[in-house]
Design a protein around this motif. Structure first.
Motif, PDB file in Angstrom:
ATOM      1  N   HIS A 253      40.790  13.465  14.611  1.00  0.00           N
ATOM      2  CA  HIS A 253      41.933  14.388  14.552  1.00  0.00           C
ATOM      3  C   HIS A 253      41.466  15.840  14.400  1.00  0.00           C
ATOM      4  CE1 HIS A 253      44.828  11.211  14.673  1.00  0.00           C
ATOM      5  NE2 HIS A 253      44.403  10.655  13.555  1.00  0.00           N
TER       6      HIS A 253
ATOM      7  N   LYS B  55      40.037  16.963  17.745  1.00  0.00           N
ATOM      8  CA  LYS B  55      41.119  17.100  18.722  1.00  0.00           C
ATOM      9  C   LYS B  55      41.799  18.466  18.591  1.00  0.00           C
ATOM     10  CE  LYS B  55      43.150  14.724  22.031  1.00  0.00           C
ATOM     11  NZ  LYS B  55      42.379  14.259  23.189  1.00  0.00           N
ATOM     12  N   ARG B  56      41.762  19.035  17.384  1.00  0.00           N
ATOM     13  CA  ARG B  56      42.381  20.345  17.160  1.00  0.00           C
ATOM     14  C   ARG B  56      41.518  21.496  17.674  1.00  0.00           C
ATOM     15  NH1 ARG B  56      44.571  17.773  12.371  1.00  0.00           N
ATOM     16  NH2 ARG B  56      42.656  18.071  11.162  1.00  0.00           N
TER      17      ARG B  56
END
Length: 371
Positions: A25, A28-29
């Motif tokens: 996560h 992914k940012r």
């Protein structure tokens, strides 16, 4: 960097997913990279893997090798062959392995044979027990990977003692705690999987290590201990498929199911399992990760092993090593909160530190370890 860098995140079994999820996560940012989920398939049934993807908000794997079960040698060989082909077809900028399962060592071997850089998240942990397959996987992986990302300072010391260059070692903290911190509100809001125990004193037990469940005599001692403990404190016992099979083969499963105070169930998803742990008076286990989670939460943990690769949970946390024969007499009135604060860098921000490190490493050209 102008072109997005592809980073493989390798998962194979339940403990991997809770380590991969925060990093996935976080990456992914970031605009500079493209995280790719690789699932080797060591735990391939829904109860052992799909539910964890759902709990942690992970998408379906980008690459599923579908290895399945088998002996250690079979799993290692099949993963090396399958992952080598995937790497040859589309080599990533960086391979990231986590923990100590067979796929961790196998994917590291496949990548290093092709001279690709490998980062090991949770590097440097040592039990000093080479009869454990996980210890062999840890040693093999750390002997050849390029970036060693450690969860605690004792892991740094282990790696330095083994001759790993200090420039390759980075103390980043415990990524398992990232998942716990992120999921804590959802866990607390989750209905208790066993409402009849909610608000009562109970314990949680998990067992799957070969040393405890593969030997018939030891398994009998384990069942006797759990049965005696359940007579004093209700127990929740999620059964790992390996453990269930061994109990059934030994003719011990039916008796355990009939034990008063014993709640047997299938493997639980992360939120359900941790909801049980949050309310537990104690945890008795031979697992690895729950030693860390109970330390963070201040819950007494009794680990039925002769050694642990997480000694910080014993020296600074709430964990205690015991013999299987000690289970029957465990104290059921131990108090919570002996260590309810995070240990150094067990703060829920490890994935941020790892992602920052990856960016610097790849910007520098991903230099391979020398020596």
């Amino acid at each position: 960097m102008t072109k997005k860098q592809t980073i493989h995140l390798i998962g194979a079994a339940r403990p991997n997913f809770m380590k991969i999820a925060p990093l996935y996560h976080e990456l992914k940012r970031r605009s500079w990279c493209d995280p790719v989920l690789v699932h080797t398939g060591q735990h391939y049934d829904q109860g052992m893997s799909d539910v964890f993807f759902r709990d942690f908000g992970l998408p379906a794997p980008d690459l599923a090798l579908g290895i399945g079960g088998g002996t250690h040698g079979e799993q290692l060989g099949k993963v090396v062959m399958a992952y080598e082909k995937a790497l040859t077809d589309a080599p990533p900028a960086l391979v990231t392995v986590v923990g100590d399962v067979n796929a961790t060592a196998a994917c590291t071997l496949a990548a290093k044979k092709l001279n690709l850089p490998v980062a090991h998240v949770e590097a440097g942990l040592r039990s000093r027990d080479r009869t454990m397959p996980e210890e062999i996987n840890r040693l093999v992986t750390d002997s050849i990977c390029d970036l060693h990302l450690t969860p605690s300072q004792d892991a740094d010391e282990n790696l330095l003692a083994e001759g790993v260059p200090a420039s390759c070692i980075h103390f980043v903290g415990n990524i398992m705690i990232d998942s716990l911190v992120a999921m804590q509100p959802a866990i607390k809001a989750q209905p208790h999987p066993f409402p009849q125990l909610d608000g009562r004193r109970y314990g949680v037990a998990t067992f799957h290590r070969p040393a405890n469940v593969d030997d018939g005599a030891m398994l009998k001692v384990l069942v006797e201990g759990l049965t005696a403990l359940a007579a004093r404190l209700p127990l929740i016992l999620p059964l790992h498929p390996r453990t269930r099979a061994r109990l059934q083969a030994a003719g011990l499963l039916a008796g355990l199911e009939a034990t008063a105070g014993m709640t047997l169930c299938e493997p639980l998803g992360y939120t359900d399992f941790m909801r049980c742990v949050f309310g537990a008076a104690l945890v008795v286990t031979d697992s690895g990760g729950v030693q860390e989670e109970t330390t963070y939460l201040g819950i007494p943990c009794f680990t039925a092993r002769t050694s642990t690769e997480r000694p910080i949970t014993v020296t600074l946390g709430t964990n205690r090593l015991i013999a299987v024969a000690d289970i029957a007499g465990l104290p059921v009135d131990a108090a919570h909160g002996a260590q309810a604060k995070p240990l150094p860098l067990w703060d829920g921000k490890t994935a941020v530190r790892v992602a920052d490190l990856f960016e610097m490493y790849l910007s520098a050209g991903a230099p391979l370890r020398q020596g």
